[in-house]
Each structure stands twice: as C-alpha cells, then as structure tokens.
Design an enzyme around this catalytic site. Structure first.
Site, short mmCIF file in Angstrom:
data_model
loop_
_atom_site.label_atom_id
_atom_site.label_comp_id
_atom_site.label_asym_id
_atom_site.label_seq_id
_atom_site.Cartn_x
_atom_site.Cartn_y
_atom_site.Cartn_z
N ASP A 1 0.82 -1.19 0.01
CA ASP A 1 -0.19 -0.07 -0.06
C ASP A 1 0.94 1.23 0.07
O ASP A 1 0.74 2.21 -0.89
CB ASP A 1 -1.06 -0.08 1.28
CG ASP A 1 -0.48 -0.55 2.59
OD1 ASP A 1 0.90 -0.81 2.67
OD2 ASP A 1 -1.21 -0.33 3.40
C1 LIG Z 1 9.02 14.22 16.40
C2 LIG Z 1 7.90 14.23 15.48
C3 LIG Z 1 8.37 13.17 14.58
C4 LIG Z 1 7.22 12.54 13.91
C5 LIG Z 1 7.16 10.96 13.73
C6 LIG Z 1 6.19 10.27 13.11
C7 LIG Z 1 6.34 8.79 13.27
C8 LIG Z 1 5.25 8.17 12.77
C9 LIG Z 1 4.30 7.81 14.15
C10 LIG Z 1 3.12 7.30 14.19
C11 LIG Z 1 2.82 6.17 12.91
C12 LIG Z 1 1.42 6.51 12.48
C13 LIG Z 1 1.25 5.32 11.56
C14 LIG Z 1 0.02 5.57 10.83
C15 LIG Z 1 -0.56 4.36 10.01
C16 LIG Z 1 0.36 3.12 9.84
C17 LIG Z 1 -0.39 2.04 9.92
C18 LIG Z 1 0.55 0.79 9.15
O1 LIG Z 1 1.43 0.70 9.67
N1 LIG Z 1 0.03 0.36 7.94
C19 LIG Z 1 0.75 -0.65 7.44
C20 LIG Z 1 0.29 -1.98 7.37
O2 LIG Z 1 -0.85 -1.71 6.60
C21 LIG Z 1 -1.20 -3.13 6.15
O3 LIG Z 1 -0.22 -3.79 5.23
C22 LIG Z 1 -0.46 -4.84 4.51
C23 LIG Z 1 -1.80 -4.61 3.66
O4 LIG Z 1 -1.90 -5.60 2.71
C24 LIG Z 1 -2.79 -4.23 4.38
O5 LIG Z 1 -4.29 -3.98 3.47
C25 LIG Z 1 -2.46 -3.13 5.17
O6 LIG Z 1 -3.58 -2.79 6.12
C26 LIG Z 1 1.04 0.01 5.95
O7 LIG Z 1 1.90 -0.75 5.14
C27 LIG Z 1 1.54 1.32 6.16
C28 LIG Z 1 1.36 2.42 5.29
C29 LIG Z 1 1.78 3.71 5.70
C30 LIG Z 1 2.74 3.99 6.54
C31 LIG Z 1 3.15 5.62 6.69
C32 LIG Z 1 3.59 5.97 7.91
C33 LIG Z 1 3.79 7.36 7.80
C34 LIG Z 1 3.50 8.12 9.09
C35 LIG Z 1 3.84 9.43 9.12
C36 LIG Z 1 3.30 10.23 10.03
C37 LIG Z 1 3.90 11.53 10.38
C38 LIG Z 1 2.81 12.61 11.28
C39 LIG Z 1 3.81 13.49 11.69
C40 LIG Z 1 3.17 14.77 12.04
C41 LIG Z 1 4.03 15.98 12.23
#
Ligand SMILES: CCCCCCCC/C=C\CCCCCCCC(=O)N[C@@H](CO[C@@H]1OC[C@@H](O)[C@H](O)[C@H]1O)[C@H](O)/C=C/CCCCCCCCCCCCC
Ligand SMILES: O=c1ccn([C@@H]2O[C@H](COP(=O)(O)OP(=O)(O)O)[C@@H](O)[C@H]2O)c(=O)[nH]1
Length: 396
Positions: free
Chosen positions: A240
């Site tokens: 994804d």
């Molecule tokens: C000091 C500040 C620094 C900020 C640091 C931020 C660190 C991130 C913190 C939290 C993370 C939140 C994550 C949100 C959702 C992730 C859920 C996830 O991990 N999903 C994964 C798995 O999903 C399945 O995968 C297999 C598929 O077949 C299934 O259908 C899925 O459901 C998925 O792969 C990951 C997706 C995207 C991940 C991107 C994360 C980026 C997060 C950034 C957030 C930053 C916000 C900062 C705001 C200042």
C-alpha cells in the site's frame, strides 16, 4: 562579563528541541481533532451525486478462510448502491470453505456481476498481491477498489470514495476504524484506531505526508499500469505504501474519503492485535526507518516524561504537576478524537471502559514497538518472511 550565548549548554539545546517536539505533537492533536470533526461521516461529495455518468469500479477482494463475520461483511458489498461495479473475489487456497460461501451469496444476489478466482498467480513475495493478480487481470473498469476481507461497507461507501476521485487524485483511501464488536479486545482496537492512529493518520494527510493504508483503497488503474502493473508491488510486503508512492511520483495526490474503513473481522483477541501492531511496526521500521524511529516519542507517556524534564529545565515548572496535566489533557483530547471517529449509531462507550482500554494501549505500545523494531522475521497469515531495509522482503 560572560557572553550569555556562550552560557547556553547542551542541556538547554536539548530542552529547546524537546519543547519544539512537544508543540509539534500537540499540534497533531489540534489538526486531527479539527479536521476529523469537519471531514468524517459527511455525505458523499454532492457534485458527484448530480453526475449522470460515473466511472465503473472493479472491487478486488482478497480472501483467505472464513470467520464468523465474513458472510455478513461480504453481503454489504452485494448491497452497494452504485450503478457500475463488479466484484472479483480472489481466494488464495483451493478447497477454502469461503468458495461455498461465495457461491451461496452469488445465488442470493444474481444481479451483481461477480467472479471467483482461486489460487492467485505467483509474481513476487507479497501473498495478497499474488492472490489479487488474476482478479486484477480480469478487471474491466478504470477504478480498482482493493478491499480487505474484514471490511464491511455502507450502501453509499463506494459513491463516497468514487466521488473523491477527481482528475488530480490517484488514490482514495479510508481512515481505518473498527465496528462495534463484543469484548474488551475489540474496545482496545477501537481505542487505538480512534485515538493515536487517527491522530497520526489524519495529521499526516493534512500536512501532505504520505500515509495511506491499503485495507480499503480506490486506485486509478491507469496509474498502477503506468507504474508497471500490480506485480511491481509484489516485492514489498507493505504494498500500500509503495503504491501510494507511485501515485505521488506521478504528480497525483491521495485523498481521504469521508467514511471510515469499517474493520469487522470475526476473530479477534488482544494477542492477535498485539501481533498485528508489531507486524505493522516492522513494516514501518524497515520502510521509513528515519521517521519510524521517533514513534515512541509521539506517544503520551514517554513524551510527557521527557518533556517534564525539559519544561523544568527551561521554566522551572514542577515536573510532577506538568506530567499530570499533560496526561489528563492528552486523554481528554484522545476521547474527543475517538468520538469524531465513532460512526453514527455506534453503541456509546462507557468512559471508565475507555479509560482502562486507553491506559492499556498507551502502555502496550512501547512493547509492540520494541518487538517490531528488533525483529526482521515477520509472519503474515501462513507466510514467513524476512524484511530487508527499504521495504523489500524474502520468503523463508
Ligand atoms: C517528533 C515528530 C516526529 C514524527 C514522527 C512520526 C512517526 C510516525 C508515528 C506514527 C505512525 C502512524 C502510522 C499510521 C498508520 C500506519 C499503519 C501501518 O503501519 N500500516 C501498514 C500496514 O498496513 C497493512 O499492510 C498490508 C496491507 O496489505 C494491508 O492491507 C494494510 O492494512 C502500511 O503498510 C503502512 C502504510 C503507511 C505508513 C506511513 C506512515 C507514515 C507516518 C507518518 C506520520 C507522520 C505524522 C507527523 C506529523 C507531524
Ligand atoms: O497470505 C495472505 C495474507 C493476507 N491476504 C489478504 O490480505 C488482506 C489483509 O490481510 P490482513 O487482514 O491479515 O492484514 P492486516 O490488515 O492485518 O495487515 C486480507 O483480505 C487477506 O485475506 C491474502 O490474500 N493472503
């Protein structure tokens, strides 16, 4: 007389940086609360409802086995109120009892165009992509809705998602949330998806940081084909994230729909949820290590603990009072966030139960992170894999 700048020590700099982090994280609370309240559960975009011609949608459903809620979840797809769609069921294993279930449903709803594909096609290591390949190959429409087995929908969910697919959008995704189910473990999942997860997911999307979960996501088929087809993403387990990256790399955007993804898997427990959380951490840590390593710092207790020192150092505030205020305000903000995610008609959650589930989630998150960050071996359904840096993996 000493130069005041020279007397700024390392501790002052660290404390100032922590103050910045503290403000940033609290800012995510504010963004997610305001945007969640404004955006979620609104009716589908009105301009789309006026259209006479809508794009057709091929629904790809990857299936592995049957659980007690699967029949009723699948039924909701047959009842979708959308003029042009087909459902392509992709069953991983020959002999899976889900095939009988699908045949019964297809008899019950003969007017809905459906096909069943069994056995997938091995194009890479990602078993979900392998499973979806034949369905993808047979899809007729310009939009592809990948929708996991545990999801249920409302009659207008597809209208809402397709309504967000404008010319500059390459993927429409739903904020993951959870349906009402019995038991404490279900509440724990609800509390996670309605608080910490919703906060980061919404604020990342508002700030333009790529954060798309594929459990219910509508893709432009042209974009996927342009990127080399679905098989290109089978080298990654977190397909994804890389599919969404392909969208952005082509100058298009991701759009979050008004409705949440209604996860309603029939088998659930605290242990299964913990494993899922650690598995997801493993994916993020290998995919985006420099962002993921900060995750524990974005959590309530650790941030509060470290910042109580920083605020004491900078402003001589009492650390205990600071910590108590921080936790109380965070919990209230999380409760409000949780209420923005709750679907219309959802059973109300007792505040005491919320508190217990919240405390448990806030505590367990460090354990999930530690487990996820320290292991590269990953289990997903029946498959075992070894993750490599960058997000690719090998089967073991
Ligand atoms: C000091 C500040 C620094 C900020 C640091 C931020 C660190 C991130 C913190 C939290 C993370 C939140 C994550 C949100 C959702 C992730 C859920 C996830 O991990 N999903 C994964 C798995 O999903 C399945 O995968 C297999 C598929 O077949 C299934 O259908 C899925 O459901 C998925 O792969 C990951 C997706 C995207 C991940 C991107 C994360 C980026 C997060 C950034 C957030 C930053 C916000 C900062 C705001 C200042
Ligand atoms: O080996 C697998 C693993 C998963 N899936 C499908 O991929 C989707 C997501 O699986 P799961 O719910 O386990 O993923 P999670 O959301 O927990 O990451 C579901 O529809 C599964 O049926 C699949 O087809 N083959």
């Amino acid at each position: 007389m000493a130069d005041p700048l020279m007397s700024v020590g390392v501790a002052d700099v660290v404390a100032a940086l922590l103050l910045g982090c503290f403000c940033l994280i609290w800012f995510t609370h504010v963004i997610a609360l305001i945007y969640g309240k404004y955006k979620l559960h609104r009716p589908p975009p009105p301009a789309f409802l006026m259209k006479t011609e809508v794009p057709g949608v091929s629904i790809l459903k990857p299936l592995t086995g049957v659980d007690p809620n699967l029949r009723s979840n699948l039924e909701t797809f047959f009842k979708l109120d959308y003029p042009k769609f087909e459902i392509l069921f992709c069953v991983q294993d020959n002999g899976d009892p889900v095939i009988d279930l699908l045949q019964q449903l297809m008899k019950e709803f003969p007017s809905v165009p459906c096909q069943i594909f069994v056995g997938g096609e091995r194009v890479g290591i990602n078993p979900k992509i392998n499973n979806l390949m034949p369905g993808y190959g047979a899809s007729q429409f310009p939009l592809i809705w990948v929708c996991d087995s545990g999801i249920r929908v409302s009659r207008d969910t597809l209208t809402d998602m397709a309504g967000h697919m404008t010319d500059n959008i390459g993927v429409v995704h739903q904020l993951p949330y959870v349906c009402d189910r019995k038991g404490f473990s279900s509440l724990l999942e609800k509390v996670y998806f309605g608080t910490a997860h919703a906060r980061m997911y919404i604020s990342a999307n508002v700030l333009g940081i790529l954060c798309v979960t594929g459990m219910s996501s509508l893709w432009s088929k042209k974009v996927i084909d342009d990127a080399g087809g679905l098989e290109v993403f089978s080298q990654y387990l977190a397909e994804d994230y890389f599919m969404a990256k392909a969208v952005v790399d082509r100058g298009l955007k991701a759009s979050m729909s008004n409705q949440v993804a209604q996860q309603n898997c029939g088998t659930y427990s605290i242990r299964a949820f913990s494993s899922r959380m650690s598995r997801w951490t493993q994916l993020r840590v290998t995919m985006i290590p420099f962002l993921a390593m900060w995750e524990p710092m974005t959590e309530c207790f650790l941030l509060g603990l470290i910042c109580s020192w920083a605020f004491h150092h900078l402003f001589v505030w009492d650390p205990v009072t600071f910590f108590i205020f921080h936790i109380t305000a965070w919990m209230i903000s999380d409760y409000l966030q949780f209420r923005t995610c709750q679907m219309m008609g959802a059973a109300s959650v007792n505040k005491f139960e919320f508190l217990i589930a919240w405390l448990l989630r806030e505590t367990l998150t460090y354990w999930w992170f530690l487990r996820g960050a320290t292991s590269r071996s990953i289990k997903w359904k029946t498959g075992k894999f070894r993750l490599r840096c960058g997000g690719t993996a090998e089967e073991v």
